[in-house]
Motif scaffolding. Sequence first.
Motif, PDB file in Angstrom:
ATOM      1  N   UNK A 113       0.805  -1.218   0.000  1.00  0.00           N
ATOM      2  CA  UNK A 113       0.000   0.000   0.000  1.00  0.00           C
ATOM      3  C   UNK A 113       0.845   1.278   0.000  1.00  0.00           C
ATOM      4  N   UNK A 215      -9.752  -1.266   5.996  1.00  0.00           N
ATOM      5  CA  UNK A 215      -8.465  -1.521   6.627  1.00  0.00           C
ATOM      6  C   UNK A 215      -7.322  -0.732   6.011  1.00  0.00           C
ATOM      7  N   UNK A 217      -4.417   1.510   5.104  1.00  0.00           N
ATOM      8  CA  UNK A 217      -3.569   2.316   5.980  1.00  0.00           C
ATOM      9  C   UNK A 217      -2.443   3.017   5.221  1.00  0.00           C
ATOM     10  N   UNK A 221      -2.037   7.127   4.653  1.00  0.00           N
ATOM     11  CA  UNK A 221      -1.173   7.990   5.460  1.00  0.00           C
ATOM     12  C   UNK A 221      -0.163   8.720   4.578  1.00  0.00           C
ATOM     13  N   UNK A 222       0.202   8.118   3.447  1.00  0.00           N
ATOM     14  CA  UNK A 222       1.146   8.783   2.556  1.00  0.00           C
ATOM     15  C   UNK A 222       0.449   9.834   1.696  1.00  0.00           C
ATOM     16  N   UNK A 235      -7.722   2.855  10.948  1.00  0.00           N
ATOM     17  CA  UNK A 235      -6.371   2.256  10.986  1.00  0.00           C
ATOM     18  C   UNK A 235      -5.294   3.270  11.369  1.00  0.00           C
TER      19      UNK A 235
ATOM     20  N   UNK B  20      -6.296  -7.005   7.318  1.00  0.00           N
ATOM     21  CA  UNK B  20      -6.581  -5.575   7.394  1.00  0.00           C
ATOM     22  C   UNK B  20      -6.581  -5.089   8.832  1.00  0.00           C
ATOM     23  N   UNK B  24      -2.544  -2.163  10.882  1.00  0.00           N
ATOM     24  CA  UNK B  24      -2.182  -0.902  11.505  1.00  0.00           C
ATOM     25  C   UNK B  24      -1.151  -1.059  12.617  1.00  0.00           C
ATOM     26  N   UNK B 204       6.998  15.543   2.650  1.00  0.00           N
ATOM     27  CA  UNK B 204       5.829  16.273   2.149  1.00  0.00           C
ATOM     28  C   UNK B 204       6.183  17.720   1.778  1.00  0.00           C
TER      29      UNK B 204
END
Lengths: 275, 280
Positions: A113, A215, A217, A221-222, A235, B20, B24, B204
Amino acid sequence: MARSTAFRLTARPTWRFSNLAPLGLMLASLPILAYLLFPILAIIFRVDLRVMLEHLVAREVSQAISLSLFTSAWSTALSLLFGTPLAYLLARYQFRGRSLIDTLIDLPMVLPPSVAGIALLMAFGRRGMLGSWLNDIGISLAFTTVAVVLAQVFVSAPFYIKTAISAFAGVERELEYAAEIDGASPWQVFRYMTVPLAWPVLLGGLVMSWARALGEFGATIIFAGNFPGRTQTMPLAIYLGFELDLNLALTLAMIMLVVSFGVLWLVKAILRQRV
Amino acid sequence: MSQRRTLFVLMALFALLLSACGQATPAAPSPSAEASTAPIVATTTTLNVFAAASLTTAFQEIATAFEAANPGVTVVYNFAGSQQLANQINEGAPADVFASANLKQMDVVIASGMVASGQEQNFAQNQLVLILPKENPAAVQTLADLTKPGLKLVLADKATPIGQYTLDVLSKASELPEYGATYAEAVLANVVSYEDDVRSVLTKVRLGEADAGILYTTDAALAADELVQISIPETINSIATYPIAPLAKSAAPEVAQAFVDFVRSAEGQAILVTYGFLSY
């Protein structure tokens, strides 16, 4: 499509004492079953119900839950809307490049991901290929809820599309031909023959894609960043909660377990009725 | 036929959900086995240095210089979070030198007697800096400009030490008349993301996704030519101090002390400065 004997063997729907599964097979199944269930039980036993209820009303928790449900519902709807025509095309027609497209759809499922997140940033980021153009007309996607949905669609749509392809392929063409001969338009055939017949599997694919979106993540987040109420889905809240407050992370994890189990169970019940 | 597919789909679905749900959870920090398994060759001395992760690039260069100055000595690093390193040392990991990113973790190993009190010495400092992409799209000139409406600011999450330091800076600024009491609030209203680690803040801003970010000067030094840096005044800046000490149980106490001295020497300090540290 003849039913093979192997099929009948594996899909035997119920077991009675008269045809009890072989003891050896049951024993051989135990380790993986225990391994899959043990961590989940560990979370359940670790959660203190009182602490959980306290955290349940915390703003960050309710924000994360509602954002997760909102975004995953949207991404599932988008996968359905845009994935169905593609799946039908691939299931029904042979054309040059078909298997290339089929392989490309597999890619987001295979990629980590985080790669998806970087790819989305390169495409839709402020200096991205499409993003810089969007930025010129005043649209900035990164760090928005839209970015969360985009990240989820990217990683979850293939799960629906792949399942939908096999769902459509599993509908016997003779039935569709018969409907056509009887004067049904292609749309009518699709709407009243193909979809109802493929429905249980389509639904399974949708739920699978929803689960993947819920789910999601790494890409989120990126590409979308982390901001409570805007891009911080469950998540992400669990991940950051793990560094800050384990009880918060456990509460959220528990909620995810309950919600996921509930939806799976519901879908299973629906399928049992339809099949 | 469809029943079989359904079965498969549901099985896959279940497996997927499990993955999933677990996704995290960050990978468990794996203690580096490097330090403990390094072979000790009779003709050479192996020096096990446990150093804070933020020192990685600077200390690698220091090792090269130290090895050149001390033939027969091999420096083996174990880089990790200071808290993790302090735990490892207290649990008996073979270490000769400990370099921590904060005084607190040095105190932890002193309290357990692994470092003799008074042996620790500060060798570097790190502070916060405001960074902007080279083109500076939001036309930020000073720290006060962070309140500009519509500015996209990226900070580290409060779960990280740097995130806490950042909040400190903002609240200290709010106490000064030149920024005003509503400063912190106005700045935080511009935050578009609280990144999970400081390097993501750098990325970023570097990519131009954000108009500004706050991080350590050492991180900014990694991409100095792609960034505009605006220093944060001493009065409100949070300064992280790095202490270093030889360990009481070191197998090579002289070499350990020599390494500590080298880090604090003009040569060692010059290397640290190139990586954005403030000389102590």
